[in-house]
Design a protein around this motif. Structure first.
Motif, mmCIF file in Angstrom:
data_model
loop_
_atom_site.group_PDB
_atom_site.id
_atom_site.type_symbol
_atom_site.label_atom_id
_atom_site.label_comp_id
_atom_site.label_asym_id
_atom_site.label_seq_id
_atom_site.Cartn_x
_atom_site.Cartn_y
_atom_site.Cartn_z
ATOM 1 N N UNK A 36 2.878 -0.142 -6.623
ATOM 2 C CA UNK A 36 3.135 -1.106 -7.696
ATOM 3 C C UNK A 36 3.749 -2.374 -7.125
ATOM 4 N N UNK A 37 3.649 -3.444 -7.912
ATOM 5 C CA UNK A 37 4.255 -4.721 -7.558
ATOM 6 C C UNK A 37 5.668 -4.781 -8.136
ATOM 7 N N UNK B 235 11.560 -2.952 -15.156
ATOM 8 C CA UNK B 235 10.293 -2.739 -14.457
ATOM 9 C C UNK B 235 10.319 -3.310 -13.046
ATOM 10 N N UNK B 236 11.233 -4.260 -12.772
ATOM 11 C CA UNK B 236 11.311 -4.834 -11.429
ATOM 12 C C UNK B 236 11.934 -3.870 -10.420
ATOM 13 N N UNK B 237 12.430 -2.737 -10.876
ATOM 14 C CA UNK B 237 13.010 -1.732 -9.986
ATOM 15 C C UNK B 237 11.983 -0.700 -9.524
ATOM 16 N N UNK B 238 10.809 -0.682 -10.123
ATOM 17 C CA UNK B 238 9.862 0.405 -9.866
ATOM 18 C C UNK B 238 9.346 0.427 -8.440
ATOM 19 N N UNK B 239 9.115 -0.744 -7.865
ATOM 20 C CA UNK B 239 8.637 -0.758 -6.488
ATOM 21 C C UNK B 239 9.676 -0.161 -5.547
ATOM 22 N N UNK B 240 10.928 -0.576 -5.696
ATOM 23 C CA UNK B 240 12.002 -0.041 -4.853
ATOM 24 C C UNK B 240 12.167 1.461 -5.067
ATOM 25 N N UNK C 76 0.770 5.298 4.185
ATOM 26 C CA UNK C 76 -0.260 5.135 3.158
ATOM 27 C C UNK C 76 -0.038 3.806 2.444
ATOM 28 N N UNK C 77 -1.145 3.111 2.154
ATOM 29 C CA UNK C 77 -1.081 1.783 1.549
ATOM 30 C C UNK C 77 -1.932 1.738 0.279
ATOM 31 N N UNK C 78 -1.540 0.860 -0.640
ATOM 32 C CA UNK C 78 -2.278 0.645 -1.880
ATOM 33 C C UNK C 78 -2.511 -0.848 -2.100
ATOM 34 N N UNK C 79 -3.659 -1.191 -2.695
ATOM 35 C CA UNK C 79 -3.858 -2.516 -3.274
ATOM 36 C C UNK C 79 -3.479 -2.385 -4.745
ATOM 37 N N UNK C 80 -2.460 -3.093 -5.190
ATOM 38 C CA UNK C 80 -1.861 -2.816 -6.500
ATOM 39 C C UNK C 80 -2.718 -3.297 -7.667
ATOM 40 N N UNK C 81 -3.726 -4.121 -7.419
ATOM 41 C CA UNK C 81 -4.567 -4.650 -8.490
ATOM 42 C C UNK C 81 -5.683 -3.678 -8.853
#
Length: 328
Positions: free
Chosen positions: A130-131, A168-173, A189-194
């Motif tokens: 997530x972003x 919601x700004x805490x979700x990435x952390x 492991x990597x993700x493209x968040x879009x």
């Protein structure tokens, strides 16, 4: 399958420095968020030189090969994903350059180019699904809250207050904190968040998310290990892994379901880790590039992979062009 139509939404047919996405004002007393203001805030928050990248300045460019799977054409007709090609890529770490590679909040990125002239795609992936912001306005406000003061440190109370008002700004952390810390870029492991509209060989279009998973390697770094290894371990370790031909990734498409959110990058799709997925192909990293100034841009997508509809992707395309121009 969720069929979107024969072609992706024409509003996203172009993503170039000439495209300026529409953004909403926070309030009359706040600055309107724009790609240019985001670039400036990224530099100020990271304390980086004007000649450095706006984010993810520390990294290593590499090269390799891509081999598609026999199922790739079921998902996309993009020749960049259905044909074998050379790979140009960059591994990097984000945030303040004074932080160690092994600090858990440090975001890792794997950006790569597949395909050849006329049908190239470039993807930006990170080790969190997530972003850290839902809108451009929210991203700008958070970055401004994180700008260091005269003592060289961000105002912790200001950041805490912002996070409390914008959970919601805490979700990435939180995602980063829940993951095992990895020794290597190659074990991550990597993700493209879009969410990308993908059109297959039958002219059917659906949303997919990209996931890039290491083929082998499970190098978990304990907290004790992290305390004693060099603070800049990732680039050196990557070079050693490449020398042993031990850097391979599966490029995976996670398939959408009806009702999946495609506009909010701070939330995952329901049961995302358990849903249907198709391996598009395999990336093998074979060497290190001497030049670390290679530019990979998210707006470069070969026909068969469309532009995501969220405002963050549109702004990202423009911000990359602005950041590149500022460094010249």
């Amino acid at each position: 399958m969720t069929v979107l139509g024969k072609t992706p939404d024409p509003r996203w047919a172009k993503c170039s420095p000439m495209f300026e996405p529409r953004v909403l004002l926070c309030t009359s007393s706040q600055e309107a968020a724009s790609p240019a203001s985001i670039v400036d805030a990224l530099k100020a928050a990271a304390g980086e030189s004007p000649t450095e990248r706006s984010s993810f300045a520390r990294g290593c460019c590499v090269r390799g090969t891509y081999v598609p799977s026999d199922r790739a054409k079921e998902i996309t007709r993009s020749r960049s994903f259905t044909e074998a090609s050379r790979v140009l890529a960059r591994f990097s770490v984000g945030g303040n350059p004074t932080l160690a590679d092994t600090d858990r909040p440090v975001l890792r990125r794997f950006s790569f180019r597949l395909g050849s002239d006329g049908h190239r795609s470039e993807l930006l992936t990170q080790n969190a699904p997530v972003h850290f912001a839902r809108t451009l306005d929210q991203m700008l406000a958070l970055l401004k809250a994180a700008i260091p003061g005269q003592n060289g440190k961000p105002n912790a109370k200001r950041i805490k207050a912002f996070s409390a008002a914008n959970p919601e700004t805490l979700r990435q952390a939180q995602c980063l904190a829940a993951q095992p810390l990895r020794w290597s870029f190659a074990d991550t492991t990597y993700w493209a968040v879009h969410a990308f509209p993908a059109t297959n060989s039958r002219d059917e279009t659906r949303f997919i998310k990209f996931k890039v998973a290491p083929v082998s390697g499970d190098g978990t770094l304990t907290d004790d290990d992290a305390a004693i290894v060099p603070s800049d371990i990732l680039n050196d370790e990557l070079g050693l892994r490449i020398a042993t031909r031990d850097v391979r990734f599966s490029v995976i498409a996670l398939l959408d379901r009806p009702g999946d959110p495609v506009m909010d990058l701070t939330i995952r799709w329901p049961e995302e880790d358990e849903r249907e997925a198709v391996r598009l192909g395999t990336i093998v990293i074979t060497g290190v590039e001497a030049n670390d100034e290679i530019i990979l841009e998210p707006g470069n997508l070969a026909e068969g992979i469309g532009y995501p509809p969220d405002e963050m992707f549109a702004a990202r395309c423009v911000a990359y062009a602005i950041s590149r121009a500022k460094r010249r």
